[in-house]
Design a protein around this motif. Structure first.
Motif, PDB file in Angstrom:
ATOM      1  N   PRO A 255     -16.591 -65.634 -34.909  1.00 60.75           N
ATOM      2  CA  PRO A 255     -16.655 -64.861 -33.347  1.00 60.75           C
ATOM      3  C   PRO A 255     -15.989 -63.472 -33.483  1.00 60.75           C
ATOM      4  N   GLU A 256     -16.569 -62.687 -32.700  1.00 64.17           N
ATOM      5  CA  GLU A 256     -15.686 -61.469 -32.367  1.00 64.17           C
ATOM      6  C   GLU A 256     -14.576 -61.550 -32.007  1.00 64.17           C
ATOM      7  N   GLY A 257     -13.417 -61.008 -32.398  1.00 66.61           N
ATOM      8  CA  GLY A 257     -12.168 -61.244 -31.984  1.00 66.61           C
ATOM      9  C   GLY A 257     -11.175 -62.301 -32.408  1.00 66.61           C
TER      10      GLY A 257
ATOM     11  N   LYS B 232     -25.020 -57.807 -28.592  1.00 67.38           N
ATOM     12  CA  LYS B 232     -25.239 -58.565 -29.905  1.00 67.38           C
ATOM     13  C   LYS B 232     -24.453 -59.575 -30.013  1.00 67.38           C
ATOM     14  N   SER B 233     -23.188 -59.719 -29.199  1.00 62.71           N
ATOM     15  CA  SER B 233     -22.437 -60.876 -29.155  1.00 62.71           C
ATOM     16  C   SER B 233     -22.999 -61.854 -28.385  1.00 62.71           C
ATOM     17  N   THR B 234     -23.402 -61.536 -27.253  1.00 62.55           N
ATOM     18  CA  THR B 234     -24.291 -62.269 -26.624  1.00 62.55           C
ATOM     19  C   THR B 234     -25.395 -63.288 -27.652  1.00 62.55           C
TER      20      THR B 234
ATOM     21  N   LEU C 274     -21.684 -63.295 -38.722  1.00 57.40           N
ATOM     22  CA  LEU C 274     -20.464 -62.649 -38.515  1.00 57.40           C
ATOM     23  C   LEU C 274     -20.435 -61.482 -37.575  1.00 57.40           C
ATOM     24  N   ASP C 275     -19.559 -61.605 -36.610  1.00 53.75           N
ATOM     25  CA  ASP C 275     -19.557 -60.682 -35.516  1.00 53.75           C
ATOM     26  C   ASP C 275     -18.260 -59.626 -35.766  1.00 53.75           C
ATOM     27  N   GLU C 276     -18.829 -58.598 -36.089  1.00 55.32           N
ATOM     28  CA  GLU C 276     -17.768 -57.287 -36.286  1.00 55.32           C
ATOM     29  C   GLU C 276     -16.688 -57.879 -36.951  1.00 55.32           C
ATOM     30  N   PRO C 277     -16.934 -58.356 -38.154  1.00 56.72           N
ATOM     31  CA  PRO C 277     -15.537 -58.707 -38.834  1.00 56.72           C
ATOM     32  C   PRO C 277     -14.375 -57.746 -39.355  1.00 56.72           C
TER      33      PRO C 277
END
Ligand SMILES: Nc1ncnc2c1ncn2[C@@H]1O[C@H](COP(=O)(O)OP(=O)(O)OP(=O)(O)O)[C@@H](O)[C@H]1O
Ligand SMILES: [Mg+2]
Lengths: 294, 243
Positions: free
Chosen positions: B82-84, B40-42, B160-163
């Motif tokens: 981004p994630e993180g 997913k993040s990729t 939105l990556d895993e907010p």
């Protein structure tokens, strides 16, 4: 006492040169992660450009100095195009451009020796020969010129990084490349600008140094080592570190030459001893980057 | 608004993404689900031009951006949280937000101020802390900065990556509310989540990614009603292995 103050002033001026070289490393290192040993030979090329412009063609300093600095910036920019960008774009590890830049150092040195020959060539004093004597404070015009220009440049650099959007985006790239790219910062352009700025600063260092030492084709490697040592002493985090590192290195050198009971030739080893010492004992340098917790 | 066709990509080694197809209409909210390591993040990196290696087509708002650089993609109106979180930790909240607006078109003072005001209205807590270094904020506040920073470029599509990752339930609610308000304002969003409950509550449509492939794309309601929901990832992974 008089003696000691005079020593301090000449050591400070020498330290300013090292500090500028360390800063030339730093502006490239922060956003790109590349340790750029070509700094020493950018300085060499700029020194010879200074000889051509200021000695051979007798340009006034007010014209020759900006000209040489622009040339040096261009040199930095071209170096990045030739030795760095092609590697980075193929996804090479960061060591690859570092080695390529070391190779460029040989290219620069040999080109300079072919064109100008092996003999040192003079660069004139910007303010002429003379001394300022101000009570106990005394030193050559050149020493004060070096200190003044360095102080101005460090203030300007500080202002750029702390107070301008472009400076903040340079720092942002240094802090987090991925996030910087996501903001829309053009990483390629930042890299190109960093190399151009590094070239300009190295060129300025050479111009300040050569009125005292002359331009010589072998001057690059010692400058590269001294600048790198100052960088390591000061820590790679902040520009104040480069200044502190340069001054510490210069004072250590001059005090050794003056007071230590060793032959003057051995004093040239001082930067190497300091370099090894710091790498062993305190590899993160004296000043930490802001935001790092150690 | 976004049309992705046969997108592949990865990190130097083999591909992580194996031919992704994805469509997103203007005003839609889509959830992208999938287990750890699904890619997913990729995919988010590929969409924002920050992945080492990518191929395939990505049309965004009528322009082909499959090979565009990250800064062009941001300028064209696509932003990622981004994630993180990826704070510029030593910088103040305001400096982080300002950097988010670096590709804003015609950044007059008034326009910038309007962007700042928009973010501070969405997250009033950030206004109180505008001069504080983001590294010293709580996780939830940092996530707000991350979202605000992405909004500063006035995007038309927000990824939105895993907010919600690692946040207390109360903060999850707060951020969820903010996203609802953005949806109300008509913003198109793609939400990456691992947890089905939050995602299905937020987005009308959901797709599930497993091992670098989109294996399922249906309405959140239909997905939520599936009897085998608990084992969905596992079953889809098996389906990938068998094909
Ligand atoms: N920087 C990287 N370099 C090399 N491989 C990576 C990198 N980042 C991720 N991968 C690999 O790519 C695959 C997909 O990872 P990705 O982060 O996209 O998964 P994800 O679906 O976002 O997982 P999560 O839900 O845990 O965030 C994994 O196998 C991972 O190991
Ligand atoms: Mg992920």
């Amino acid at each position: 006492m008089q003696d000691l103050i005079e020593l301090a002033i000449s050591a400070t001026a020498g330290g300013c040169i090292y500090a500028l070289l360390a800063l030339a490393y730093l502006v490239v290192l922060r956003p790109t992660g590349i340790i750029n040993f070509a700094v020493g030979d950018w300085a060499t090329v700029a020194a010879f450009a200074g000889y051509l412009g200021l000695s051979r063609y007798e340009l006034p300093w007010a014209a020759g100095m900006p000209l040489v600095i622009v040339l040096a910036a261009l040199l930095g920019w071209v170096t990045e195009r030739i030795a760095v960008r092609p590697l980075v774009e193929r996804g090479a590890p960061v060591l690859a451009p570092i080695l390529a830049l070391l190779g460029m150092l040989v290219v620069f040195r040999e080109s300079v020796s072919l064109i100008f020959g092996p003999d040192p060539l003079p660069v004139p004093q910007p303010l002429g020969y003379g001394r300022i004597e101000w009570g106990l404070i005394a030193g050559s015009y050149q020493s004060f010129f070096i200190m003044g220009v360095t102080a101005l440049l460090f203030c300007g650099t500080w202002y750029f990084f702390e107070r301008t959007l472009a400076g903040r985006s340079f720092e942002a790239v240094a802090l987090d490349r991925k996030a910087a790219a996501l903001m829309g910062i053009n990483l390629r352009r930042v890299t190109a600008c960093a190399f151009a700025a590094g070239g300009a600063i190295a060129g300025l260092a050479a111009l300040l140094l050569t009125p005292n030492t002359s331009a010589h084709y072998l001057m690059g490697i010692p400058l590269a080592i001294q600048g790198f040592t100052a960088l390591v002493i000061g820590g790679v985090g902040r520009i104040e570190g480069a200044l502190a590192g340069g001054l510490i290195l210069s004072f250590a050198e001059q005090l050794t030459v003056r007071y230590a009971p060793i032959p003057a030739g051995l004093a040239q080893g001082v930067p190497l001893v300091l370099l090894i010492g710091f790498l062993l004992v305190r590899p993160q340098g004296l000043l930490l980057a802001r935001g790092s917790s150690r | 608004m976004l049309e992705v066709r046969n997108l592949c990509g990865g990190y130097g080694g083999g591909n992580v993404l194996h031919g992704i197809d994805l469509t997103l209409a203007a005003g839609q909210t889509l959830a992208l689900l999938g287990p750890n390591g699904a890619g997913k993040s990729t995919l988010m990196a590929a969409l924002t031009g920050t992945l080492d290696k990518r191929s395939g087509s990505m049309r965004f708002d009528g322009r082909e951006m499959g090979e565009a650089a990250s800064h062009d993609i941001v300028a064209h109106g696509l932003a990622l949280v981004p994630e993180g979180r990826h704070m510029f930790a030593p910088f103040s909240v305001e400096d982080n937000l300002r950097l988010g607006a670096i590709r804003l078109h015609h950044p007059t003072n008034a326009r910038l101020q309007a962007q700042f005001d928009g973010v501070y209205r969405l997250f009033p807590r950030l206004a109180e802390r505008r001069n504080q270094a983001t590294g010293t904020l709580s996780g939830g506040e940092q996530q707000m900065v991350a979202i605000g920073r992405a909004l500063m470029s006035a995007p038309r599509l927000l990824l939105l990556d895993e907010p919600f990752l690692g946040l207390a339930p109360k903060v999850v609610e707060e951020i969820h509310d903010a996203l609802e308000r953005l949806r109300g304002a008509g913003l198109t969003m793609l939400l990456v989540e691992q947890k089905l409950d939050i995602a299905l509550r937020f987005a009308a449509q959901a797709c599930v990614m497993v091992k670098g492939r989109i294996m399922l794309n249906e309405s959140s309601r239909a997905l939520a009603e599936r009897a085998d929901l608990d084992q969905l990832y596992f079953q889809l992974a098996r389906a990938v292995d068998m094909s």
